[in-house]
Design a protein around this motif. Structure first.
Motif, short mmCIF file in Angstrom:
data_model
loop_
_atom_site.label_atom_id
_atom_site.label_comp_id
_atom_site.label_asym_id
_atom_site.label_seq_id
_atom_site.Cartn_x
_atom_site.Cartn_y
_atom_site.Cartn_z
N HIS A 218 41.17 52.11 41.80
CA HIS A 218 40.88 52.05 40.54
C HIS A 218 40.52 53.40 39.75
O HIS A 218 40.53 54.34 40.85
CB HIS A 218 39.03 51.01 40.25
CG HIS A 218 39.05 49.93 40.33
ND1 HIS A 218 37.65 48.79 40.83
CD2 HIS A 218 40.71 49.06 41.23
CE1 HIS A 218 38.81 47.95 41.16
NE2 HIS A 218 39.26 48.09 41.36
N LYS B 170 34.45 52.60 36.17
CA LYS B 170 33.33 52.42 37.09
C LYS B 170 33.75 51.64 37.25
O LYS B 170 32.33 50.51 37.89
CB LYS B 170 32.36 52.44 35.85
CG LYS B 170 31.51 53.91 35.35
CD LYS B 170 30.73 54.42 34.21
CE LYS B 170 30.56 55.74 34.14
NZ LYS B 170 30.04 55.96 32.75
N GLN B 171 34.29 49.87 37.27
CA GLN B 171 33.90 48.50 37.23
C GLN B 171 34.44 48.19 38.80
O GLN B 171 35.00 49.15 38.97
CB GLN B 171 35.76 47.81 36.06
CG GLN B 171 35.06 46.07 37.47
CD GLN B 171 34.51 45.63 35.60
OE1 GLN B 171 33.96 46.30 34.40
NE2 GLN B 171 34.12 44.58 36.02
N SER C 277 34.95 46.35 40.72
CA SER C 277 36.02 45.32 41.40
C SER C 277 36.86 44.55 40.72
O SER C 277 36.22 44.56 39.93
CB SER C 277 34.71 44.45 42.32
OG SER C 277 34.02 43.57 42.01
N LEU C 278 37.99 43.92 41.68
CA LEU C 278 38.56 42.89 40.28
C LEU C 278 38.46 41.56 40.88
O LEU C 278 37.74 40.79 42.21
CB LEU C 278 40.07 43.03 40.67
CG LEU C 278 41.12 44.72 40.26
CD1 LEU C 278 41.99 45.20 40.65
CD2 LEU C 278 40.94 44.22 38.86
N ASN C 279 38.49 40.13 39.66
CA ASN C 279 38.70 38.86 39.52
C ASN C 279 40.21 39.05 41.49
O ASN C 279 41.10 39.68 41.63
CB ASN C 279 39.87 38.15 38.78
CG ASN C 279 39.30 36.90 39.01
OD1 ASN C 279 40.91 36.86 39.48
ND2 ASN C 279 38.50 35.90 38.81
#
Lengths: 261, 261
Positions: free
Chosen positions: B235, B238-239, B241-243
């Motif tokens: 990535h 800061k997100q 994780s992904l769906n």
């Protein structure tokens, strides 16, 4: 701190309306963040909510107590709802008892796009919109522009699917995409399943605006004709198209892959 | 051809149960395909449904008439429901009036995986499952193995999100993934956000089994320890994780990109 015990309490009724009615959210320019994860992310990335609301029986659970105390320390109005009231406002299934009432941040719309951004033309499904925001955020994209007719970004379902992405990207709603594309300072790439060129053959290391369209109809004809580039994700099977959020994820991470070199 | 006009009709009641009850679908090993696109895809890729059902007022619409006539020519039992009855069985919002009653195809579970496949460990959300099936199908993947605890693949919501993918991939449900991984003839790649290695650094041109886990908990510890490879999608933001459906799409199309060379 205030304990609400009656259905007739004015504040309780406002919270219930915000939780259940898109119109109420629009009219008041407020929304609800439901659940531990969204509230934590809001405190971390944005700041103070208008209200912090917990249900009476779970207010001592460690994660919830932490949010509640942090809110009190910061001077936020904190409210405890009797459980039978809280149940009518929370949509989180496991009944995790904390929510914030907030005003969604509004950012000035840049006159001209100069960085990688996402343009969404009438995306209908809240789950798709939330997933696109989440992927954009994970790929480090800063701005998402939503056309009129795209699902309301700050609704509880989109917030749930976004998993905190709402606080990491700048969301611009009710945007006139045609105007934005006309003055774009970066190439606008419309994703169109029938395009000739593949995303892999285009230099994605430059800043660009990704344009995704309506789940059934795709990108509008007008926007397609205004976009400078049309690209596709090549398929191997008979399936004729991808889900728009899946398509967006492939694009964002292909761009990141190319940038990393 | 048969016109049903009464709520008490036995066949009508069966159809209504299939449309509304997961238990009824499980018990009868039947399901409902709701809407023009799914019915067309079924006729094209699978064959004859058990029943073809239309609502009275839309039976002459060209797309619906075509499906109805094709079904009659093929000797399928065709049923017309009065509109007030049809409304209680269809979940398609715009009231497009055709549905099939079918038995979902059941495929023999291969003793050993030798081709690229997808393993789903307790995927909860019907929209995610449908989107993963659709992406797998678009990437030309043949088999999807769903653990016990994964959403029911042939439910109306998963079918709607799958957009016909159900007829292009072989779906195996209630699979003991641990056993399958133990005897796998191909590398099993568990997608884990905390993995050290990136999907871009692994040779994806070989046949392999993609393993995706529960939306909240990820791939189970046991399955992670049995998988031969753990990979992540790097990535930039800061997100955290992904769906899971977005993650799956990125993986499938990165594999296709590597294969195309």
């Amino acid at each position: 701190m205030k304990l609400i015990t009656s259905r007739n309490n004015v504040l309780y009724r406002e919270i219930r309306q915000l939780a259940g009615s898109a119109q109420a959210r629009r009219k008041s320019a407020r929304t609800i963040l439901d659940g531990v994860h969204l509230c934590q992310a809001y405190l971390e990335y944005i700041g103070n909510p208008i209200f912090c609301v917990v249900n009476e029986s779970s207010k001592n659970q460690p994660e919830i107590a932490e949010i509640f105390e942090a809110s009190q320390v910061r001077g936020v109005s904190c409210i405890i709802l009797r459980d039978f009231l809280y149940e009518t406002v929370s949509q989180v299934e496991e009944g995790v008892g904390v929510l914030f009432v907030i005003e969604p941040p509004v950012y000035p719309v840049p006159e001209k796009m100069t960085q990688t951004a996402v343009l969404l033309d009438r995306i209908q499904d809240p789950g798709n919109l939330g997933s696109i925001l989440r992927s954009a955020s994970a790929a480090g994209i800063g701005d998402v522009f939503c056309s009129r007719g795209t699902a309301a970004a700050w609704s509880p379902r989109v917030l749930r699917a976004g998993m905190g992405a709402h606080f990491l990207v700048r969301i611009h709603e009710n945007i006139d995409l045609e105007k934005l594309v006309d003055v774009s300072g970066v190439p606008v790439v419309a994703m169109v399943p029938t395009a000739k060129d593949r995303i892999y053959d285009f230099d994605l290391r430059q800043p660009l605006a990704w344009l995704f369209g309506h789940e059934g109809q795709g990108v509008s004809d007008t926007l397609q004709s205004k976009a400078r580039v049309m690209l596709k994700i090549p398929h191997a099977g008979k399936q004729d198209s991808l889900n728009v959020a899946a398509c967006a994820a492939v694009c964002f991470f292909e761009q990141l892959r190319q940038k990393a070199g």
